[in-house]
Every structure is written in C-alpha cells, then in structure tokens.
Design a protein around this motif. Structure first.
Motif, PDB file in Angstrom:
ATOM      1  N   LEU A 227       0.837  -1.206   0.000  1.00 32.80           N
ATOM      2  CA  LEU A 227       0.000   0.000   0.000  1.00 32.80           C
ATOM      3  C   LEU A 227       0.869   1.252   0.000  1.00 32.80           C
ATOM      4  CD1 LEU A 227      -2.865   1.157   0.123  1.00 32.80           C
ATOM      5  CD2 LEU A 227      -2.733   1.023   2.620  1.00 32.80           C
ATOM      6  N   LEU A 228       1.934   1.214   0.769  1.00 30.93           N
ATOM      7  CA  LEU A 228       2.828   2.375   0.840  1.00 30.93           C
ATOM      8  C   LEU A 228       3.585   2.584  -0.466  1.00 30.93           C
ATOM      9  CD1 LEU A 228       3.727   4.534   2.916  1.00 30.93           C
ATOM     10  CD2 LEU A 228       5.662   3.050   3.468  1.00 30.93           C
ATOM     11  N   MET A 229       3.885   1.502  -1.163  1.00 32.75           N
ATOM     12  CA  MET A 229       4.624   1.601  -2.418  1.00 32.75           C
ATOM     13  C   MET A 229       3.729   1.918  -3.607  1.00 32.75           C
ATOM     14  SD  MET A 229       7.808   1.201  -1.804  1.00 32.75           S
ATOM     15  CE  MET A 229       8.379   0.927  -3.481  1.00 32.75           C
ATOM     16  N   ALA A 230       2.415   1.771  -3.463  1.00 35.65           N
ATOM     17  CA  ALA A 230       1.481   1.941  -4.586  1.00 35.65           C
ATOM     18  C   ALA A 230       1.643   3.264  -5.330  1.00 35.65           C
ATOM     19  CB  ALA A 230       0.047   1.763  -4.084  1.00 35.65           C
ATOM     20  N   PRO A 231       1.788   4.405  -4.637  1.00 33.05           N
ATOM     21  CA  PRO A 231       1.913   5.673  -5.371  1.00 33.05           C
ATOM     22  C   PRO A 231       3.100   5.731  -6.319  1.00 33.05           C
ATOM     23  CG  PRO A 231       1.393   6.089  -3.074  1.00 33.05           C
ATOM     24  CD  PRO A 231       1.706   4.631  -3.188  1.00 33.05           C
ATOM     25  N   THR A 241       5.657  16.990  -5.040  1.00 31.68           N
ATOM     26  CA  THR A 241       4.945  17.398  -3.823  1.00 31.68           C
ATOM     27  C   THR A 241       3.683  16.563  -3.612  1.00 31.68           C
ATOM     28  OG1 THR A 241       3.868  19.142  -5.126  1.00 31.68           O
ATOM     29  CG2 THR A 241       5.803  19.764  -3.832  1.00 31.68           C
ATOM     30  N   GLU A 242       3.011  16.209  -4.716  1.00 29.86           N
ATOM     31  CA  GLU A 242       1.813  15.371  -4.617  1.00 29.86           C
ATOM     32  C   GLU A 242       2.177  13.969  -4.142  1.00 29.86           C
ATOM     33  OE1 GLU A 242      -1.018  17.307  -8.130  1.00 29.86           O
ATOM     34  OE2 GLU A 242       0.388  15.690  -8.629  1.00 29.86           O
ATOM     35  N   LEU A 243       3.288  13.442  -4.659  1.00 29.55           N
ATOM     36  CA  LEU A 243       3.752  12.121  -4.243  1.00 29.55           C
ATOM     37  C   LEU A 243       4.106  12.118  -2.761  1.00 29.55           C
ATOM     38  CD1 LEU A 243       4.544   9.229  -5.097  1.00 29.55           C
ATOM     39  CD2 LEU A 243       6.833  10.116  -5.609  1.00 29.55           C
TER      40      LEU A 243
END
Length: 272
Positions: A227-231, A241-243
């Motif tokens: 889940l943490l790596m999904a972006p 900044t969005e990431l």
C-alpha cells in the motif's frame, strides 16, 4: 498521562544498559577509526614520499587527499551504526517477548495495571523512538569533535574537503538516518515509526493466534508495504509534492490502522 509517562520511564530504564553500551561502542569505534585512518594516511604519505623521492604535490596528484567522507564511510564508523540498528530492531521484539518469557511473566502484571492497555503499546513504541533519537543526537554531537581530531592529525595541505555535513549527504545510508531537510526527516522517521507499529501489531497477532498469528502478521506487513509503495507505480503522473503528500497520508492511515488493530488485540485477544 501520568501513568503513560511512568510506563515510558519504566521501559527506558529497562533499556538503559543496552543504550549505554551502544553509545560506548559508537564513540570508541568511531574515534578509534578517525585516529587510525588519519595516522595511517599520514604515515603512508611520509613513507611513499621518502622511498620514491617525490614531492608533496606529486604524492597528492597520485594518491589524493584524505577527507572526512573517507572516514565516515569506513567500517570503523558504519560498523557501530549498523550494529546499533540491528540491536534496536531486535529490541523491538525483545521489548515484548521478555515480558512473556521472562521468569516472572511480567506481561500479566502490565496488563492488569489500572490503565488502558493501549498505553502499554504506546509506551513501548515511544521508548523505541526515544532510543533511536537519542543515538542520532549522540552521533550528531560526536561529528564535530571527530572532524576536529582529523584536522589536528592531518596537515592542512593533505586534507580534502572535510565538512561533516557534506560527508553525511554524500552517502545514502547516512543521509537516510540523518536527513538534511525537514521533509526528509518527516518521511524517513515517519516510515520508521510506522515500521515499529507494524512489527508491534505483528507480535500481538502472534501472541493472540500463535502460528496462525505469525502468518497473519507477515501478511499484514506485506499489505502495508504494498500500500505504501502503490503511489510510486503512478510516479510519472504525480508531481513530487503530490507524491510526498500522498505518501504522508498513507503513512498516517497505515499507522492508524495498526493502532486500531493492536488496541483490539490487546483488549479482546490477549488475555491474562
């Protein structure tokens, strides 16, 4: 709050011998490394110039200068840091399991205290975080002294750029544990705190369901990691900044989920 602080103080006191030992190992090894590497370089420079009958400029042209970056990336320096990290990871498990497997099964006394059981969870996590921050603060305290020793042992003409701030940023592992910006600090230590909570939850799964709990705990950690790596799979579609913002939100959500699950396990599944 008073009971929570007492629990934190209790956990810190239990870890004090380990903490003091790590501080001593870090200090002795790193200062020894500065002295040994500095004297070795100066001795080698003198020997080469004498035996080959070359000038100082010729030696520097062929062998280069010595800098604090070379000291800070040596085994003398990184070895105790790696050892401290490994022992603190081990202590994440020990801080729980010694309460169950000690000769007096101390966990039963902890769980019977007149306080919310989740406070035990938070107190242990806080103790781990304080130990880590204490080691980092101690390391930052040592760095200027180590640089001063290097500069006192090596003639100025043999010194390269030796600023320890630059040395820290030049090596990814050190810049990870001692970030050079506030954003990096929040991200690095946010991930670290989340990891502590996840491991605590996995331990409580094991304590609640034994062998099945080990599997559930591992799956929970894998789920959180994915889940943490999904972006990052959509990195090309997001601004930096969005990431960063999305990662921050996920860190908070995963940590909150870990706390909720741990609270349920402590109240409903872990019995005395």
């Amino acid at each position: 709050m008073n009971r929570f602080l007492k629990l934190v103080n209790f956990e810190i006191n239990r870890a004090s011998k380990l903490f003091a030992s790590l501080l001593a190992i870090v200090a002795v090894s790193q200062f020894a490394g500065v002295v040994v590497r500095s004297k070795s370089y100066v001795s080698e420079a003198s020997r080469v110039m004498r035996e080959q009958s070359i000038t100082q400029a010729e030696f520097l042209s062929s062998h280069g200068t010595i800098s604090f970056s070379q000291i800070i990336t040596s085994l003398w320096f990184l070895g105790p840091i790696a050892l401290s990290a490994a022992l603190l990871i081990l202590y994440i498990f020990l801080i729980w399991y010694r309460d169950w497997f000690g000769k007096n099964t101390f966990i039963y006394r902890l769980l019977m205290l007149p306080t919310e059981r989740i406070n035990i969870f938070f107190a242990k996590a806080t103790a781990i975080v304080l130990l880590v921050l204490g080691l980092i603060a101690f390391q930052l305290f040592l760095l200027p002294m180590q640089q001063t020793i290097l500069e006192s042992l090596v003639p100025a003409e043999f010194l390269g750029y030796s600023d320890y701030h630059h040395a820290l940023n030049s090596f990814w592992f050190l810049s990870l544990i001692i970030p050079h910006s506030f954003d990096q600090f929040l991200l690095s230590y946010g991930v670290g705190i989340m990891a502590v909570f996840l491991l605590f939850t996995a331990i409580l799964f094991e304590r609640s369901f034994r062998w099945k709990g080990i599997v559930i705990g591992i799956l929970f950690i894998i789920f959180a990691g994915l889940l943490l790596m999904a972006p990052f799979f959509a990195e090309d579609m997001l601004y930096p900044t969005e990431l960063l913002l999305l990662e921050g939100v996920l860190l908070i959500l995963i940590t909150a989920l870990s706390i909720v699950i741990s609270r349920f396990l402590l109240n409903k599944k872990v019995t005395v």
